[in-house]
Design a protein around this motif. Structure first.
Motif, PDB file in Angstrom:
ATOM      1  N   MET A   1       8.541  11.144  -8.241  1.00 16.95           N
ATOM      2  CA  MET A   1       8.431  11.608  -6.859  1.00 16.95           C
ATOM      3  C   MET A   1       8.509  10.429  -5.903  1.00 16.95           C
ATOM      4  O   MET A   1       8.199   9.294  -6.273  1.00 16.95           O
ATOM      5  CB  MET A   1       7.102  12.335  -6.656  1.00 16.95           C
ATOM      6  N   GLU A   2       8.901  10.739  -4.671  1.00 15.58           N
ATOM      7  CA  GLU A   2       8.943   9.730  -3.611  1.00 15.58           C
ATOM      8  C   GLU A   2       8.328  10.311  -2.349  1.00 15.58           C
ATOM      9  O   GLU A   2       8.559  11.469  -1.998  1.00 15.58           O
ATOM     10  CB  GLU A   2      10.376   9.299  -3.323  1.00 15.58           C
ATOM     11  N   VAL A   3       7.547   9.485  -1.650  1.00 16.26           N
ATOM     12  CA  VAL A   3       6.977   9.885  -0.366  1.00 16.26           C
ATOM     13  C   VAL A   3       8.084   9.784   0.682  1.00 16.26           C
ATOM     14  O   VAL A   3       8.613   8.695   0.926  1.00 16.26           O
ATOM     15  CB  VAL A   3       5.780   8.988   0.018  1.00 16.26           C
ATOM     16  N   VAL A   4       8.441  10.914   1.281  1.00 14.15           N
ATOM     17  CA  VAL A   4       9.532  10.934   2.266  1.00 14.15           C
ATOM     18  C   VAL A   4       9.017  11.191   3.692  1.00 14.15           C
ATOM     19  O   VAL A   4       9.775  11.137   4.652  1.00 14.15           O
ATOM     20  CB  VAL A   4      10.624  11.962   1.883  1.00 14.15           C
ATOM     21  N   ARG A   5       7.724  11.484   3.808  1.00 14.04           N
ATOM     22  CA  ARG A   5       7.082  11.606   5.128  1.00 14.04           C
ATOM     23  C   ARG A   5       5.649  11.101   4.964  1.00 14.04           C
ATOM     24  O   ARG A   5       4.953  11.490   4.038  1.00 14.04           O
ATOM     25  CB  ARG A   5       7.082  13.061   5.593  1.00 14.04           C
ATOM     26  N   TRP A   6       5.234  10.242   5.890  1.00 11.45           N
ATOM     27  CA  TRP A   6       3.906   9.632   5.799  1.00 11.45           C
ATOM     28  C   TRP A   6       3.358   9.467   7.208  1.00 11.45           C
ATOM     29  O   TRP A   6       3.772   8.582   7.946  1.00 11.45           O
ATOM     30  CB  TRP A   6       4.008   8.285   5.109  1.00 11.45           C
ATOM     31  N   GLU A   7       2.465  10.357   7.581  1.00 10.03           N
ATOM     32  CA  GLU A   7       1.843  10.309   8.900  1.00 10.03           C
ATOM     33  C   GLU A   7       0.338  10.504   8.710  1.00 10.03           C
ATOM     34  O   GLU A   7      -0.152  11.635   8.724  1.00 10.03           O
ATOM     35  CB  GLU A   7       2.409  11.412   9.797  1.00 10.03           C
TER      36      GLU A   7
ATOM     37  N   PRO B   1       0.828  -1.204   0.000  1.00  7.36           N
ATOM     38  CA  PRO B   1       0.000   0.000   0.000  1.00  7.36           C
ATOM     39  C   PRO B   1       0.867   1.261   0.000  1.00  7.36           C
ATOM     40  O   PRO B   1       2.070   1.201   0.283  1.00  7.36           O
ATOM     41  CB  PRO B   1      -0.792  -0.119   1.310  1.00  7.36           C
ATOM     42  N   ASN B   2       0.234   2.395  -0.309  1.00 12.30           N
ATOM     43  CA  ASN B   2       0.955   3.670  -0.287  1.00 12.30           C
ATOM     44  C   ASN B   2       1.464   3.961   1.119  1.00 12.30           C
ATOM     45  O   ASN B   2       0.810   3.637   2.099  1.00 12.30           O
ATOM     46  CB  ASN B   2       0.044   4.820  -0.737  1.00 12.30           C
ATOM     47  N   GLY B   3       2.628   4.575   1.177  1.00 16.27           N
ATOM     48  CA  GLY B   3       3.217   4.922   2.462  1.00 16.27           C
ATOM     49  C   GLY B   3       4.607   5.481   2.259  1.00 16.27           C
ATOM     50  O   GLY B   3       4.990   5.859   1.132  1.00 16.27           O
ATOM     51  N   LEU B   4       5.364   5.532   3.322  1.00 22.87           N
ATOM     52  CA  LEU B   4       6.737   6.012   3.254  1.00 22.87           C
ATOM     53  C   LEU B   4       7.518   5.188   2.234  1.00 22.87           C
ATOM     54  O   LEU B   4       7.456   3.958   2.234  1.00 22.87           O
ATOM     55  CB  LEU B   4       7.386   5.890   4.641  1.00 22.87           C
ATOM     56  N   GLY B   5       8.197   5.869   1.328  1.00 26.31           N
ATOM     57  CA  GLY B   5       8.979   5.185   0.305  1.00 26.31           C
ATOM     58  C   GLY B   5       8.237   4.913  -0.991  1.00 26.31           C
ATOM     59  O   GLY B   5       8.851   4.484  -1.973  1.00 26.31           O
ATOM     60  N   THR B   6       6.930   5.153  -1.014  1.00 24.08           N
ATOM     61  CA  THR B   6       6.190   4.970  -2.269  1.00 24.08           C
ATOM     62  C   THR B   6       6.772   5.906  -3.326  1.00 24.08           C
ATOM     63  O   THR B   6       7.048   7.065  -3.059  1.00 24.08           O
ATOM     64  CB  THR B   6       4.685   5.274  -2.082  1.00 24.08           C
ATOM     65  N   ARG B   7       6.988   5.371  -4.514  1.00 23.35           N
ATOM     66  CA  ARG B   7       7.495   6.174  -5.634  1.00 23.35           C
ATOM     67  C   ARG B   7       6.506   6.107  -6.778  1.00 23.35           C
ATOM     68  O   ARG B   7       5.918   5.060  -7.036  1.00 23.35           O
ATOM     69  CB  ARG B   7       8.865   5.669  -6.072  1.00 23.35           C
ATOM     70  N   PHE B   8       6.338   7.239  -7.444  1.00 20.06           N
ATOM     71  CA  PHE B   8       5.458   7.293  -8.601  1.00 20.06           C
ATOM     72  C   PHE B   8       5.986   8.327  -9.579  1.00 20.06           C
ATOM     73  O   PHE B   8       6.821   9.168  -9.241  1.00 20.06           O
ATOM     74  CB  PHE B   8       4.003   7.568  -8.203  1.00 20.06           C
ATOM     75  N   VAL B   9       5.504   8.212 -10.816  1.00 20.26           N
ATOM     76  CA  VAL B   9       5.956   9.103 -11.886  1.00 20.26           C
ATOM     77  C   VAL B   9       4.736   9.734 -12.545  1.00 20.26           C
ATOM     78  O   VAL B   9       3.827   9.031 -12.978  1.00 20.26           O
ATOM     79  CB  VAL B   9       6.780   8.346 -12.950  1.00 20.26           C
ATOM     80  N   ALA B  10       4.742  11.065 -12.600  1.00 17.25           N
ATOM     81  CA  ALA B  10       3.731  11.796 -13.358  1.00 17.25           C
ATOM     82  C   ALA B  10       4.342  12.093 -14.722  1.00 17.25           C
ATOM     83  O   ALA B  10       5.369  12.766 -14.815  1.00 17.25           O
ATOM     84  CB  ALA B  10       3.347  13.088 -12.641  1.00 17.25           C
TER      85      ALA B  10
END
Length: 144
Positions: free
Chosen positions: A65-71, A43-52
């Motif tokens: 992009m990469e998710v670097v904070r997930w709270e 699932p999506n969370g810290l470390g998830t990477r995606f490309v637009a």
């Protein structure tokens, strides 16, 4: 570096707003000529990477992009997500805050971005364009 902030009030619960705003593929429905591919397993969370990918056919660019904070939000506490842009065209960071407010929530989207090879004299125009584009996307995502 161009910087802008978008605030939207929503009747959605913080959890529902968070879920809509962090389903990355859904952003493409609100950003012209863009498709989004998540490159990490859920699932999506810290470390998830995606490309637009923005453009038509081979004429375009990738915005990885990469998710670097997930709270995620918790009862009585806001949620925070921070994205780091890792491409060569669009540089910077984006932050999403989902704060409980009344029976709904307030969403704050903050972006610091720079377009590679574009002089700083264009930062104002970049911020204004980003505010319009991302404001439209946030409103659309919150509407469902």
């Amino acid at each position: 570096m161009a910087e802008f902030r978008i605030e939207r009030r929503s009747a959605l619960s913080p959890d529902d707003a968070w879920r809509r705003l962090t389903q990355w593929e859904r952003h493409a429905a609100h950003v012209p000529l863009t498709r989004i591919t998540v490159v990490t397993r859920g699932p999506n969370g810290l470390g998830t990477r995606f490309v637009a990918r923005t453009g038509i056919g081979p004429a375009g660019f990738d915005d990885p992009m990469e998710v670097v904070r997930w709270e995620p939000p918790e009862p009585g506490h806001p949620g925070f997500c921070e994205l780091e842009k890792q491409g060569t065209v669009v540089l910077g960071r984006a932050g999403i805050e989902v704060r409980p407010e009344g029976r709904g929530c307030r969403v704050v989207w903050h972006e610091e971005m720079r377009i590679a090879r574009l002089p700083a004299a264009f930062d104002g125009l970049t911020a204004q364009s980003g505010r319009l584009l991302f404001g439209r996307a946030v409103a659309g995502l919150l509407r469902g």
